[in-house]
Enzyme design. Structure first.
Site, PDB file in Angstrom:
ATOM      1  CG  ASN A  34      -2.091   0.928   1.177  1.00  0.00           C
ATOM      2  OD1 ASN A  34      -2.627   1.303   0.176  1.00  0.00           O
ATOM      3  ND2 ASN A  34      -2.368   1.700   2.109  1.00  0.00           N
ATOM      4  CB  SER A 123      -6.215   2.000  15.819  1.00  0.00           C
ATOM      5  OG  SER A 123      -7.505   2.847  15.308  1.00  0.00           O
ATOM      6  CE1 TYR A 147      -6.163  -1.586  11.156  1.00  0.00           C
ATOM      7  CE2 TYR A 147      -7.964  -0.122  12.336  1.00  0.00           C
ATOM      8  CZ  TYR A 147      -6.778  -0.583  11.869  1.00  0.00           C
ATOM      9  OH  TYR A 147      -6.042   0.643  12.196  1.00  0.00           O
ATOM     10  CE  LYS A 151      -3.495  -1.531  13.705  1.00  0.00           C
ATOM     11  NZ  LYS A 151      -2.199  -1.612  13.313  1.00  0.00           N
ATOM     12  CG  LEU A 198     -13.520  14.296   6.962  1.00  0.00           C
ATOM     13  CD1 LEU A 198     -14.924  14.257   6.219  1.00  0.00           C
ATOM     14  CD2 LEU A 198     -13.843  14.755   8.193  1.00  0.00           C
TER      15      LEU A 198
END
Ligand code: NAD
Ligand code: WQD
Length: 347
Positions: A34, A123, A147, A151, A198
């Site tokens: 990525n 996160s 996801y 974590k 965003l």
């Protein structure tokens, strides 16, 4: 020598700058799934120092072990991972394999090589739906997507690892919403396809790559009805890693938020971005996105007390730096394409 996994990515490239500027030598391990190698060329140009790069997958334990030994690595900053919430619902096996198994292989190689200092990118998503605000580190952990659960399980594994061998020195850093870019405007976030987050969406609308932003809900119980998040400048976030590394002198495990403590709404972001860029960000109101919460922001006290770290950059700086990167690099790290191409057509 510090090993940075995922160092070619958005946050990792900024962490490399913080480390190089502080005088550390860096070897990046990244499979480029990525990211682009170009980001590291630009990091080297910014810092005027060279960086070692190994195109290796985290799950290749033998290769990781070789790198740890060949480069005489003393600590690992581990950012490599997949991060798209939607994809993780579609492909949980891939997420557990890449994120959880990848980290398992990494710490296994570290144990073999007797490298026991680790900084891990966790996160705020591990908290799930906030039961109070601001969120401190003793908030319950109940991630709401695969996801986030990768974590969470990695955090648990690291706590077990430290429990089994107190010589480990581990910092678990829970990031809130990283945005912005290095002030040079030459490195930044380069999402492939339609961005999930965003700020990249707002920036692509401002530059005309997308026609409009859809504000995902304006009926939340917030002051303007739109979602509130703790946006943190990626350069501040990167400096948090340096503070953690400097703090990890002896054995121990710490878990801390990296956020600003300030909540900003979606409409406030749109307004700030418009005024900084001088470009309009046309937007419409859409439905809420499944799984979104009304508000989420950090209590950053522990990071200040423990690491002596605080965010310093304002919302205007976040938007200005994000805009500089976006407007100087409309195609991210990709070479420019013809303006009539499909990639450049507003969607
Ligand atoms: P990113 O995708 O830009 O960077 C991740 C990097 O890891 C990429 O360069 C990718 O090629 C590499 N990578 C992925 N899997 C790998 C593997 N198996 N082996 C080797 N390299 C691999 O993402 P980012 O935004 O820089 O995120 C970095 C870390 O921070 C991730 O672990 C992410 O989960 C975490 N995080 C990100 C955010 C965010 O909003 N950006 C928020 C909280 C936590
Ligand atoms: C922010 C706000 C949206 C898109 C995600 C992950 C989280 C973490 C960070 C890695 C929300 C609104 C968004 C759009 C909008 N990543 N929005 N229109 O959801 O807080 O967190 O990224 O760990 O795990 O879940 O960030 O940037 O997607 O959304 O109105 O087109 O913007 O509803 O209120 P989020 P985000």
């Amino acid at each position: 020598m510090i090993m940075v996994t995922g160092g070619a990515g958005y946050i990792g490239s900024h962490v490399c700058i913080a480390l190089l500027d502080a005088g550390f030598d860096v070897v990046v391990v990244d499979n480029l799934s990525n990211s682009k190698r170009t980001s590291l060329d630009r990091v080297q140009a910014i810092c005027g120092r060279s960086i070692s790069f190994e195109k290796v997958d985290l799950r290749d334990e033998k290769a990781i072990l070789r790198i740890l030994r060949d480069f005489d690595v003393t600590a690992v900053v581990h950012l490599a991972g997949l991060k798209a919430v939607g994809d993780s619902h579609e492909n949980p096996i891939g997420y557990y394999d890449n994120n959880f198994v990848g980290t398992l292989r990494l710490v296994s190689a570290m144990k073999t090589a007797n490298v026991r200092k680790l900084i891990f990118s966790s996160s705020a998503t591990v908290y799930g739906n906030p039961s109070y605000l601001p969120i401190d580190e003793s908030h319950s952990l109940a991630p709401t997507n695969p996801y986030g659960r990768t974590k969470y399980f990695i955090e648990e594994m690291l706590r077990d690892l430290h429990g089994s061998d107190n010589d480990w020195s581990i910092a678990i850093l829970r990031y809130f919403n990283p945005v912005g870019a290095h002030e040079s405007g030459v490195i930044g976030e380069d999402p492939s396809g339609i961005p999930n987050n965003l700020l990249p969406l707002v920036a692509q609308v401002a530059i005309g790559k997308r026609k409009q932003l859809v504000v995902l809900g304006n009926d939340y119980p917030t002051h303007d009805g739109t979602g509130i998040r703790d946006f943190i400048h990626v350069v501040d976030l990167a400096s948090g890693h340096l503070s953690a590394l400097n703090h990890l002198k002896g054995p121990g495990i710490l878990t801390t938020n990296l956020g600003t403590g300030r909540g900003t709404s979606v409409l406030e972001i749109v307004q700030a971005f418009e005024s900084v860029s001088g470009s309009a960000v046309p937007h419409t109101i859409g439905d809420r996105r499944a799984g979104d919460v009304a508000a989420c922001y950090a209590d950053p006290t522990l990071a200040a007390d423990l690491l002596g770290w605080k965010s310093t950059k304002t919302l205007v700086q976040m938007c200005a730096d994000h805009w500089r990167w976006q407007s100087n690099n409309p195609n991210g790290y990709h070479p420019p394409t013809q303006p009539t191409s499909e990639r450049d057509a507003p969607t």
